[in-house]
Design a protein around this motif. Structure first.
Motif, PDB file in Angstrom:
ATOM      1  N   HIS A  83      24.249  51.581 -51.503  1.00  0.00           N
ATOM      2  CA  HIS A  83      25.150  50.613 -52.127  1.00  0.00           C
ATOM      3  C   HIS A  83      24.611  50.189 -53.484  1.00  0.00           C
ATOM      4  CE1 HIS A  83      27.808  50.165 -48.735  1.00  0.00           C
ATOM      5  NE2 HIS A  83      26.750  50.128 -47.948  1.00  0.00           N
ATOM      6  N   ILE A  84      25.492  50.146 -54.468  1.00  0.00           N
ATOM      7  CA  ILE A  84      25.093  49.734 -55.813  1.00  0.00           C
ATOM      8  C   ILE A  84      25.555  48.313 -56.121  1.00  0.00           C
ATOM      9  CG2 ILE A  84      24.992  52.063 -56.762  1.00  0.00           C
ATOM     10  CD1 ILE A  84      27.802  51.590 -57.936  1.00  0.00           C
ATOM     11  N   SER A  85      26.211  47.689 -55.158  1.00  0.00           N
ATOM     12  CA  SER A  85      26.746  46.354 -55.411  1.00  0.00           C
ATOM     13  C   SER A  85      25.629  45.313 -55.414  1.00  0.00           C
ATOM     14  CB  SER A  85      27.804  45.995 -54.370  1.00  0.00           C
ATOM     15  OG  SER A  85      27.224  45.881 -53.101  1.00  0.00           O
ATOM     16  N   ARG A  86      25.814  44.348 -56.287  1.00  0.00           N
ATOM     17  CA  ARG A  86      24.942  43.174 -56.371  1.00  0.00           C
ATOM     18  C   ARG A  86      25.853  41.963 -56.475  1.00  0.00           C
ATOM     19  NH1 ARG A  86      21.057  45.737 -60.686  1.00  0.00           N
ATOM     20  NH2 ARG A  86      19.591  46.746 -59.288  1.00  0.00           N
ATOM     21  N   PRO A  87      26.368  41.494 -55.336  1.00  0.00           N
ATOM     22  CA  PRO A  87      27.346  40.401 -55.400  1.00  0.00           C
ATOM     23  C   PRO A  87      26.730  39.082 -55.853  1.00  0.00           C
ATOM     24  CG  PRO A  87      26.813  40.940 -53.133  1.00  0.00           C
ATOM     25  CD  PRO A  87      26.105  41.946 -53.987  1.00  0.00           C
ATOM     26  N   GLY A  88      27.557  38.286 -56.500  1.00  0.00           N
ATOM     27  CA  GLY A  88      27.137  36.964 -56.940  1.00  0.00           C
ATOM     28  C   GLY A  88      28.329  36.136 -57.373  1.00  0.00           C
ATOM     29  N   ILE A  89      28.101  34.843 -57.490  1.00  0.00           N
ATOM     30  CA  ILE A  89      29.155  33.924 -57.930  1.00  0.00           C
ATOM     31  C   ILE A  89      28.713  33.300 -59.241  1.00  0.00           C
ATOM     32  CG2 ILE A  89      30.384  31.781 -57.422  1.00  0.00           C
ATOM     33  CD1 ILE A  89      30.275  32.518 -54.485  1.00  0.00           C
ATOM     34  N   ILE A  90      29.619  33.310 -60.222  1.00  0.00           N
ATOM     35  CA  ILE A  90      29.331  32.713 -61.524  1.00  0.00           C
ATOM     36  C   ILE A  90      30.393  31.668 -61.847  1.00  0.00           C
ATOM     37  CG2 ILE A  90      28.161  34.753 -62.430  1.00  0.00           C
ATOM     38  CD1 ILE A  90      30.754  35.350 -64.028  1.00  0.00           C
ATOM     39  N   GLY A  91      30.027  30.731 -62.675  1.00  0.00           N
ATOM     40  CA  GLY A  91      30.975  29.749 -63.186  1.00  0.00           C
ATOM     41  C   GLY A  91      31.404  30.162 -64.583  1.00  0.00           C
ATOM     42  N   VAL A  92      32.702  30.272 -64.788  1.00  0.00           N
ATOM     43  CA  VAL A  92      33.242  30.672 -66.084  1.00  0.00           C
ATOM     44  C   VAL A  92      33.910  29.456 -66.720  1.00  0.00           C
ATOM     45  CG1 VAL A  92      34.842  32.215 -67.276  1.00  0.00           C
ATOM     46  CG2 VAL A  92      33.668  33.003 -65.218  1.00  0.00           C
ATOM     47  N   GLY A 114      36.817  44.029 -56.603  1.00  0.00           N
ATOM     48  CA  GLY A 114      35.436  43.727 -56.938  1.00  0.00           C
ATOM     49  C   GLY A 114      35.241  42.355 -57.531  1.00  0.00           C
ATOM     50  N   SER A 115      36.318  41.608 -57.727  1.00  0.00           N
ATOM     51  CA  SER A 115      36.196  40.240 -58.231  1.00  0.00           C
ATOM     52  C   SER A 115      37.215  39.353 -57.524  1.00  0.00           C
ATOM     53  CB  SER A 115      36.397  40.188 -59.746  1.00  0.00           C
ATOM     54  OG  SER A 115      37.680  40.624 -60.087  1.00  0.00           O
ATOM     55  N   LEU A 116      36.848  38.090 -57.396  1.00  0.00           N
ATOM     56  CA  LEU A 116      37.705  37.156 -56.675  1.00  0.00           C
ATOM     57  C   LEU A 116      37.495  35.750 -57.222  1.00  0.00           C
ATOM     58  CD1 LEU A 116      39.583  36.658 -54.183  1.00  0.00           C
ATOM     59  CD2 LEU A 116      37.496  36.184 -52.908  1.00  0.00           C
ATOM     60  N   SER A 117      38.575  35.083 -57.558  1.00  0.00           N
ATOM     61  CA  SER A 117      38.492  33.679 -57.959  1.00  0.00           C
ATOM     62  C   SER A 117      38.268  32.859 -56.703  1.00  0.00           C
ATOM     63  CB  SER A 117      39.784  33.231 -58.637  1.00  0.00           C
ATOM     64  OG  SER A 117      40.009  33.981 -59.797  1.00  0.00           O
ATOM     65  N   VAL A 118      37.169  32.108 -56.680  1.00  0.00           N
ATOM     66  CA  VAL A 118      36.774  31.392 -55.483  1.00  0.00           C
ATOM     67  C   VAL A 118      37.214  29.930 -55.523  1.00  0.00           C
ATOM     68  CG1 VAL A 118      34.804  30.690 -54.064  1.00  0.00           C
ATOM     69  CG2 VAL A 118      34.793  32.912 -55.172  1.00  0.00           C
ATOM     70  N   MET A 132      31.469  41.494 -57.410  1.00  0.00           N
ATOM     71  CA  MET A 132      30.789  42.447 -56.527  1.00  0.00           C
ATOM     72  C   MET A 132      29.643  43.165 -57.227  1.00  0.00           C
ATOM     73  SD  MET A 132      32.731  45.311 -54.324  1.00  0.00           S
ATOM     74  CE  MET A 132      31.907  46.453 -53.265  1.00  0.00           C
ATOM     75  N   PHE A 133      29.787  43.422 -58.504  1.00  0.00           N
ATOM     76  CA  PHE A 133      28.776  44.160 -59.265  1.00  0.00           C
ATOM     77  C   PHE A 133      28.226  43.278 -60.380  1.00  0.00           C
ATOM     78  CE2 PHE A 133      31.880  47.195 -57.644  1.00  0.00           C
ATOM     79  CZ  PHE A 133      31.073  47.990 -56.856  1.00  0.00           C
ATOM     80  N   LEU A 134      27.499  42.243 -60.014  1.00  0.00           N
ATOM     81  CA  LEU A 134      26.969  41.291 -60.984  1.00  0.00           C
ATOM     82  C   LEU A 134      25.572  41.719 -61.414  1.00  0.00           C
ATOM     83  CD1 LEU A 134      27.419  38.647 -62.492  1.00  0.00           C
ATOM     84  CD2 LEU A 134      26.391  37.464 -60.556  1.00  0.00           C
TER      85      LEU A 134
END
Length: 158
Positions: A83-92, A114-118, A132-134
Motif C-alpha cells: 500500500h502506498i497510501s498515507r492517510p491524514g486529515i488536514i485543515g484547509v 481518495g479525499s473526503l470533506s470531514v 488518502m495520499f497525504l
C-alpha cells in the motif's frame, strides 16, 4: 430570458433542424449559438454569461482531470501488493464565504476518490479534509486552495 437558456434553445433548435439526435450536433449547435450571442452581446444588458461560461468550463475540466488522476491512484493502491497510501486529515483555510460556495468546494472534494470533506469549523473558515495520499500537508492545502477552491470562487463570483 437568461442567455444560457437562450443558448440551450439555439442548440436544441439546431439539433432539431439537422434531424440528428447526436450529442455532437447539440454541442456544435451550442458553440454556434454561443458565438452568435457573443457577436450580438452589445444588445444585452447583462453580459456576465460570456465571462462565466469559460470559467465554468475551466472548473469542469480541472475537476474531470483530478477525478481521472485520483481514480487511477486509488486503483493502483488497490491492485498493488504494497500500500502506498498515507492517510491524514488536514485543515484547509477557506476563502469561500457563502454556504453555496462552501457546499460546492466540500462536495467536489468528496466526489474525488481518495479525499473526503470531514467537517467544517464553527466559524466556517476551515474545512477539514481526509486525504488518502497525504505526503505533504502544506502542498495538499495549496493544491486545494489554488486548484479547486479558486476555480469554484471564479465561477460563483463572476
Amino acid at each position: 430570458m437568461p442567455l444560457f437558456i437562450l443558448n440551450i434553445s439555439f442548440a436544441a433548435v439546431f439539433t432539431l433542424l439537422t434531424g440528428s439526435g447526436r450529442i455532437g450536433i447539440f454541442l456544435f449547435g451550442f458553440v454556434l449559438g454561443y458565438g452568435i450571442l457573443w457577436l450580438s452581446s452589445p444588445l444585452y444588458k447583462d453580459t456576465r454569461y460570456f465571462k462565466k461560461l469559460p470559467k465554468t468550463l475551466n472548473l469542469i475540466t480541472y475537476f474531470l482531470k483530478e477525478l481521472f488522476v485520483s481514480n487511477f491512484r486509488v486503483l493502483w493502491d488497490v491492485i498493488t501488493p504494497g500500500h502506498i497510501s498515507r492517510p491524514g486529515i488536514i485543515g484547509v483555510p477557506l476563502d469561500a464565504e457563502t454556504d453555496l460556495e462552501i457546499f460546492l468546494v466540500a462536495n467536489l472534494i468528496s466526489l474525488t476518490p481518495g479525499s473526503l470533506s470531514v467537517d467544517l469549523s464553527e466559524d466556517k473558515k476551515t474545512l477539514f479534509v481526509h486525504i488518502m495520499f497525504l505526503e505533504n500537508a502544506t502542498a495538499a492545502r495549496t493544491d486545494i486552495k489554488n486548484g479547486l477552491e479558486k476555480r469554484v470562487l471564479e465561477v460563483m463570483r463572476s
